[in-house]
Design a protein around this motif. Structure first.
Motif, PDB file in Angstrom:
ATOM      1  N   LEU A 162       3.618  38.730  18.956  1.00  0.00           N
ATOM      2  CA  LEU A 162       3.549  37.527  18.121  1.00  0.00           C
ATOM      3  C   LEU A 162       4.554  37.636  16.980  1.00  0.00           C
ATOM      4  O   LEU A 162       4.976  38.734  16.616  1.00  0.00           O
ATOM      5  CB  LEU A 162       2.133  37.380  17.536  1.00  0.00           C
ATOM      6  CG  LEU A 162       1.042  36.947  18.530  1.00  0.00           C
ATOM      7  CD1 LEU A 162      -0.328  37.024  17.847  1.00  0.00           C
ATOM      8  CD2 LEU A 162       1.302  35.552  19.057  1.00  0.00           C
ATOM      9  N   PRO A 163       4.914  36.478  16.382  1.00  0.00           N
ATOM     10  CA  PRO A 163       5.798  36.541  15.210  1.00  0.00           C
ATOM     11  C   PRO A 163       5.144  37.375  14.101  1.00  0.00           C
ATOM     12  O   PRO A 163       3.910  37.421  14.008  1.00  0.00           O
ATOM     13  CB  PRO A 163       5.911  35.083  14.764  1.00  0.00           C
ATOM     14  CG  PRO A 163       5.396  34.265  15.892  1.00  0.00           C
ATOM     15  CD  PRO A 163       4.508  35.112  16.721  1.00  0.00           C
ATOM     16  N   ALA A 164       5.958  38.009  13.263  1.00  0.00           N
ATOM     17  CA  ALA A 164       5.443  38.947  12.260  1.00  0.00           C
ATOM     18  C   ALA A 164       4.379  38.324  11.366  1.00  0.00           C
ATOM     19  O   ALA A 164       3.380  38.952  11.062  1.00  0.00           O
ATOM     20  CB  ALA A 164       6.599  39.481  11.426  1.00  0.00           C
ATOM     21  N   ARG A 176       3.555  28.813  23.933  1.00  0.00           N
ATOM     22  CA  ARG A 176       3.051  27.955  24.998  1.00  0.00           C
ATOM     23  C   ARG A 176       1.804  28.550  25.628  1.00  0.00           C
ATOM     24  O   ARG A 176       0.816  27.866  25.826  1.00  0.00           O
ATOM     25  CB  ARG A 176       4.137  27.735  26.047  1.00  0.00           C
ATOM     26  CG  ARG A 176       3.782  26.661  27.055  1.00  0.00           C
ATOM     27  CD  ARG A 176       4.803  26.580  28.178  1.00  0.00           C
ATOM     28  NE  ARG A 176       6.028  25.921  27.780  1.00  0.00           N
ATOM     29  CZ  ARG A 176       7.236  26.236  28.274  1.00  0.00           C
ATOM     30  NH1 ARG A 176       7.356  27.207  29.154  1.00  0.00           N
ATOM     31  NH2 ARG A 176       8.305  25.595  27.877  1.00  0.00           N
ATOM     32  N   ARG A 177       1.864  29.838  25.952  1.00  0.00           N
ATOM     33  CA  ARG A 177       0.719  30.470  26.628  1.00  0.00           C
ATOM     34  C   ARG A 177       0.600  31.934  26.244  1.00  0.00           C
ATOM     35  O   ARG A 177       1.588  32.582  25.888  1.00  0.00           O
ATOM     36  CB  ARG A 177       0.913  30.438  28.152  1.00  0.00           C
ATOM     37  CG  ARG A 177       0.623  29.132  28.807  1.00  0.00           C
ATOM     38  CD  ARG A 177       0.639  29.275  30.318  1.00  0.00           C
ATOM     39  NE  ARG A 177       1.859  29.897  30.816  1.00  0.00           N
ATOM     40  CZ  ARG A 177       2.050  30.270  32.080  1.00  0.00           C
ATOM     41  NH1 ARG A 177       1.090  30.089  32.976  1.00  0.00           N
ATOM     42  NH2 ARG A 177       3.180  30.823  32.466  1.00  0.00           N
ATOM     43  N   LEU A 256       1.305  39.450  27.646  1.00  0.00           N
ATOM     44  CA  LEU A 256       2.566  38.771  27.347  1.00  0.00           C
ATOM     45  C   LEU A 256       2.308  37.509  26.530  1.00  0.00           C
ATOM     46  O   LEU A 256       1.230  36.915  26.631  1.00  0.00           O
ATOM     47  CB  LEU A 256       3.301  38.372  28.640  1.00  0.00           C
ATOM     48  CG  LEU A 256       3.393  39.417  29.770  1.00  0.00           C
ATOM     49  CD1 LEU A 256       2.207  39.321  30.708  1.00  0.00           C
ATOM     50  CD2 LEU A 256       4.690  39.296  30.523  1.00  0.00           C
ATOM     51  N   VAL A 257       3.337  37.103  25.777  1.00  0.00           N
ATOM     52  CA  VAL A 257       3.280  35.843  25.039  1.00  0.00           C
ATOM     53  C   VAL A 257       4.465  35.003  25.487  1.00  0.00           C
ATOM     54  O   VAL A 257       5.613  35.462  25.455  1.00  0.00           O
ATOM     55  CB  VAL A 257       3.339  36.070  23.512  1.00  0.00           C
ATOM     56  CG1 VAL A 257       3.341  34.732  22.764  1.00  0.00           C
ATOM     57  CG2 VAL A 257       2.161  36.934  23.047  1.00  0.00           C
ATOM     58  N   GLU A 258       4.170  33.764  25.933  1.00  0.00           N
ATOM     59  CA  GLU A 258       5.230  32.858  26.404  1.00  0.00           C
ATOM     60  C   GLU A 258       5.500  31.815  25.326  1.00  0.00           C
ATOM     61  O   GLU A 258       4.566  31.185  24.827  1.00  0.00           O
ATOM     62  CB  GLU A 258       4.755  32.175  27.693  1.00  0.00           C
ATOM     63  CG  GLU A 258       5.757  31.214  28.276  1.00  0.00           C
ATOM     64  CD  GLU A 258       5.178  30.480  29.486  1.00  0.00           C
ATOM     65  OE1 GLU A 258       4.579  31.130  30.367  1.00  0.00           O
ATOM     66  OE2 GLU A 258       5.306  29.250  29.518  1.00  0.00           O
TER      67      GLU A 258
END
Ligand code: NDP
Ligand code: MG
Length: 394
Positions: A162-164, A176-177, A256-258
């Motif tokens: 994820l972003p910091a 998105r997902r 995972l992060v999309e």
């Protein structure tokens, strides 16, 4: 570098072992303030001698007395506490800044909540606490000023991708997902007709991870992934429609992060809980976890498939419980705990677990879950419904 003081709740378990292994590698960074367990007093006594905590707590009062006896004359700084109050005190000690919440099941809810209200840095393994009391727990963490650092491997992977400064709004961060990976457990390829007769040992023999018995059975039914979907919902503010479960038998990609631009970020590593524990213990720094390097070429192919919903009905039950909201996840979790314990005691079949959960969700009406009492009442009602449906004594 700040010296961190750590309370390990559930210190005698599998996560407790991994956390204490990482802590012991870095005596310049971490000091153990408290260690707790349920009733394994001999193992806790050994850990107290090794780590010299200020507090040791056992929920079982008779075991706490044994521990007190075992430690007397050992010249330790350790006070022995008993009961649920002892667990809560260990979780909220003034001397502690970091709490590893690694008690298994609903039994960990009160102490994890105490850590949240006391504003600790919480390394959360006890996913059941979030499943039962997600709204209550997140509100307590916000009120107490607690920091939540997930150590469940999937959620730790997501956290790392994820972003910091992620603030709990996936859309605002262009997400998105969330893709939650799952190994599929020991029965991914077992003929479905054989599942009613699988043994406890087979269900506990996870292909990639060595874990406690309850979570091992949850992995075999894939209820673990269902609980993790609910956990991800609360931790990261993602709706269930944006969480996808992907079977990845090698357990190398931990999730995972999309993003909307098509980027997909993943975290990879050996299936060894010391990696996520070390990441969270040292965050935002990085420390050695005692885990060997991941050699991708030697590791070879990574594969993916869709989960089989007929084989794993627990996935749909968790999806339904999260959709229903309120106390429904608490009901699901409680029924699952009753059924898994009965399976481990060899009183029911493996394939009785999911129907027990389905039946409990059917029979216990979902209500709002805004207070701890709401969640605990639903938990108690679901346990009693599950026991009577399985014809188990109360
Ligand atoms: P274990 O069964 O190995 O250990 C459970 C721990 O909880 C033991 O220390 C046990 O004490 C303690 N405990 C149980 N009941 C109570 C109670 N009433 N009061 C106080 N302590 C209690 O479990 P795991 O370490 O495998 O799992 C712990 C949590 O972490 C679970 O929520 C699991 O879902 C989660 N998790 C585990 C992973 C793993 O790799 N093991 C991975 C991701 C998440 P005693 O020994 O005395 O019974
Ligand atoms: Mg996990």
């Amino acid at each position: 570098m700040k010296m961190r003081t750590v309370s390990v709740l559930g210190a005698t378990g599998s996560i407790g072992d991994s956390a204490l292994d990482v802590i012991a590698r870095h005596p310049d960074r971490f000091r153990v303030a408290a260690l707790t367990a349920h009733r394994q007093w001999q193992k806790l006594a050994e850990l107290c001698i090794r780590h010299r905590p200020e507090v040791a707590a056992l929920t079982d009062p008779a075991a706490a007395r044994e521990l007190e006896r075992a430690l007397s004359g050992k010249r330790l700084p350790t006070r022995v506490l008993a009961g649920d109050e002892g667990q809560a005190e260990a979780a909220s000690l003034a001397a502690t800044d970091t709490v590893v919440a690694a008690i298994v099941g609903a039994a960990g809810l009160r102490s994890t909540l105490a850590a949240a209200l006391a504003g600790k840095r919480i390394l959360l393994a006890n996913k059941e606490a979030l499943v039962i009391g997600g709204a209550v727990f997140m509100a307590a963490a916000a009120k107490g000023g607690a920091t939540l650092l997930p150590i469940d491997s999937e959620h730790n992977a997501i956290f790392q991708c994820l972003p910091a400064r992620y603030a709990g709004d996936p859309t605002a961060s262009g997400i998105r997902r969330i893709l939650l990976t799952a190994s599929g457990g020991p029965f991914r390829k077992r003929p479905i007709a054989e599942l009613p007769s699988v043994s406890v040992d087979e269900a506990c023999a996870h292909p990639n991870w060595v874990m406690g018995r309850k979570i091992s059975v949850d992995s075999a039914t894939m209820m673990n992934k269902g609980l993790e979907m609910i956990e991800a919902h609360w931790l990261f503010g993602v709706p269930r429609e944006s969480i996808e479960i992907v079977i990845h038998p090698e357990s190398v990609i931990h999730s995972l992060v999309e993003y909307v631009d098509g980027s997909v970020l993943a975290q990879l590593g050996h299936p060894d809980m010391r990696t996520p524990i070390a990441q969270a213990l040292a965050f935002p720094e990085r420390i050695d976890a005692g885990v060997p390097a991941l050699e991708l070429v030697r590791r070879g192919a990574l594969t993916f498939e869709a989960p089989d919903h007929e084989r794993f009905p627990s996935l749909d039950l968790a999806h339904r419980a999260l959709g229903a909201g309120g106390t429904a996840p608490a009901v699901l979790n409680a029924a699952n705990e009753v059924a898994v314990a009965a399976f481990l005691d060899r009183r029911i079949r493996f394939t009785d677990i999911a129907p027990t959960c389905a039946e409990s969700l059917e029979r216990v009406a979902a209500r709002a879950a805004t207070t701890l009492e709401d969640a605990l009442a639903a938990d108690a009602e679901a346990r009693s419904v599950a026991r009577s449906w399985l014809k188990l004594a109360a």
